[in-house]
Design a protein around this motif. Structure first.
Motif, short mmCIF file in Angstrom:
data_model
loop_
_atom_site.label_atom_id
_atom_site.label_comp_id
_atom_site.label_asym_id
_atom_site.label_seq_id
_atom_site.Cartn_x
_atom_site.Cartn_y
_atom_site.Cartn_z
N GLN A 42 -65.04 -72.95 -25.15
CA GLN A 42 -66.43 -72.78 -24.73
C GLN A 42 -67.37 -73.82 -25.36
O GLN A 42 -68.53 -73.93 -24.94
CB GLN A 42 -66.91 -71.37 -25.09
CG GLN A 42 -66.21 -70.29 -24.29
CD GLN A 42 -66.63 -68.89 -24.71
OE1 GLN A 42 -67.39 -68.71 -25.66
NE2 GLN A 42 -66.14 -67.90 -24.00
N LYS B 11 -70.56 -72.69 -32.56
CA LYS B 11 -69.20 -72.40 -32.09
C LYS B 11 -68.18 -73.15 -32.95
O LYS B 11 -67.63 -74.18 -32.56
CB LYS B 11 -69.06 -72.76 -30.62
CG LYS B 11 -69.88 -71.88 -29.69
CD LYS B 11 -69.54 -72.14 -28.24
CE LYS B 11 -70.32 -71.22 -27.31
NZ LYS B 11 -71.73 -71.57 -27.21
N SER C 11 -62.69 -72.65 -29.77
CA SER C 11 -63.08 -72.10 -28.48
C SER C 11 -63.32 -73.22 -27.47
O SER C 11 -64.07 -74.16 -27.74
CB SER C 11 -64.35 -71.27 -28.62
OG SER C 11 -64.84 -70.89 -27.35
#
Length: 238
Positions: free
Chosen positions: A195, A103, A193
């Motif tokens: 996330q 990521k 992100s």
């Protein structure tokens, strides 16, 4: 006694963009020193900043500055066994994608970004300000604010900073750090992100905390009030 904070800015923008954030923290009775990015691969430079970091209670950084703060926290621990509080703001432990940390920005996208800086530095920084302010409800206003705060940066320092972004991997530091660590991630960040919170939790570090905040990647610049209040809340937990 007021807590001392060493605050490290991000790549490409200098320290001026975080002056209001630093002032807001000082208004909340913190002692804050704001510094620019540096090359952690240069041994003498790293030693100098590690010596400096020993005099602070909290090591804090935005984006690349968060990675640098992580390195300093680990350096201080190794030298003195003092576990400084580490706070990162919109910071990915690996800025560029790898097999163990997916990521992040792709290798290809980063290479293109780096080349655009080498070819046209001013235009690249302008676009970078656009990217880091994306996601905000007042995106255009924030973009213009960021640009108005910028001062010309040293080309060679910024070039070295790009190399640092490419090479740094602070995952092992975060995974094994013995001190309190807090990572603030923006819900609307278009560059990083939020996330990655999932992957950070998987590190299973002893005292790792993740805090979500509204705003873009530039939230320490554009969302000063809420960000400074989050720092106060963190310090109340210590």
């Amino acid at each position: 006694m007021a807590k001392r904070i060493l605050l490290i800015t991000g790549w490409g923008v200098g320290t001026e963009v975080l002056e209001d954030f630093a002032l807001a923290l000082r208004d909340k009775q913190f002692n804050v020193d704001l510094i620019n990015i540096f090359d952690p691969a240069h041994a003498v430079t790293l030693d100098s900043y590690s010596d400096l970091a020993q005099h602070y209670d909290i090591l804090m950084g935005w984006s690349l500055g968060g990675q640098l703060a992580s390195i300093l926290a680990e350096q201080v621990w190794q030298r003195t066994r003092q576990a400084k509080t580490l706070i990162t703001l919109a910071s990915n432990p690996c800025f560029v994608q790898s097999e163990h940390w997916p990521k992040a920005m792709s290798q290809q996208a980063f290479s293109q970004f780096k080349q655009s800086y080498l070819d046209h530095p001013e235009a690249c920084i302008k676009r970078f300000c656009y990217l880091i302010s994306q996601g905000s409800l007042q995106h255009k206003k924030d973009w213009l604010t960021l640009q108005s705060l910028l001062k010309a940066q040293d080309f060679l320092e910024m070039k070295q900073g790009l190399n640092t972004l490419l090479q740094l991997n602070t995952v092992p530091i975060l995974q094994n750090y013995e001190g309190q660590q807090f990572h603030l991630l923006a819900e609307q960040d278009q560059l990083l992100s939020h996330q990655i919170a999932t992957d950070l939790h998987k590190l299973a570090a002893k005292f790792l905390n993740i805090i979500k905040i509204d705003g873009s990647h530039a939230f320490p610049v554009t969302n000063v009030k809420q960000t400074s209040e989050k720092i106060v809340q963190i310090c109340q937990q210590l």
